[in-house]
Design a protein around this motif. Structure first.
Motif: not given
Length: 208
Positions: A96-101, A175-180, A184-187, A196-205
């Motif tokens: 979906m990240a690919i399709e929506f972008s 967001l993809g429609r807005a040009g993101v 970012v959509l992949t992130a 789901l595992h209680g984790e969170r990314t430290e850095v977002v591209d």
């Protein structure tokens, strides 16, 4: 005296609904005009009214078709038995990240209806809620398998998680429609899974 015989229709309703759905996907219900629909379907205004009852009714027909297609697509994406439940969801979210972008992709009618719904007890809001619940049901089935296989916690609230993935996917579409961009959509997609595992990314591209 000869009985009156109705003139046969010279159009295929499903084709008209599909053409109208493309108009609504671009403009939405409020902004789409009858002239837009006339040009897209090839039918006159009176014929549209006679066959479908009006613009809103035609939108609801197109929305119903979109809902069935969206549900089918998600069901197929999550139905691969050669992958674990969470792997299926992961692949689906990344796709979906690919399709929506994609710059030429239109927003689905399901998402259009979600944006335009007032929340009141009217046919549009009712149909929109039904569509969201139908999508959530597909995610819930896959998430239930994930719980049974130990991929997520035994006490995980499958129903709320399912609605969470509907919310994330519809948000990614807007967001993809807005040009993101795709990065970012992949992130976003990956962060949704880490939740789901209680984790969170430290850095977002933040680069598109």
């Amino acid at each position: 005296m000869l009985a009156h015989v109705a003139r046969p229709r010279k159009f295929v309703e499903s084709d008209v609904v599909t053409s109208a759905g493309e108009v609504f996907a671009v403009h939405g219900l409020a902004a789409a005009t009858l002239d837009d629909l006339v040009r897209a379907t090839g039918l006159g205004k009176q014929s549209l009214y006679n066959a479908f009852g009006g613009k809103r009714e035609l939108f609801l027909r197109a929305l119903s078709e979109d809902r069935q297609e969206a549900t089918r697509a998600v069901s197929e994406a999550l139905a691969h038995d050669d992958a674990s439940p969470l792997e299926r969801i992961r692949g689906h979210m990344l796709l979906m990240a690919i399709e929506f972008s994609s710059s030429d992709r239109r927003v689905s009618l399901t998402t259009r209806a979600l944006v335009e719904s007032t929340g009141e007890q009217d046919p549009l809001s009712t149909a929109t809620k039904a569509g969201i619940e139908q999508l959530a049901g597909v995610y819930a089935q896959c998430l239930e398998h994930a719980r049974e296989s130990g991929e997520i916690a035994e006490d995980a609230n499958v129903q709320s998680l399912a609605m969470y993935f509907v919310a994330v996917s519809r948000g990614m579409e807007l967001l993809g429609r807005a040009g993101v961009g795709r990065a970012v959509l992949t992130a976003i997609a990956l962060d949704a899974l880490r939740t789901l595992h209680g984790e969170r990314t430290e850095v977002v591209d933040k680069q598109p």
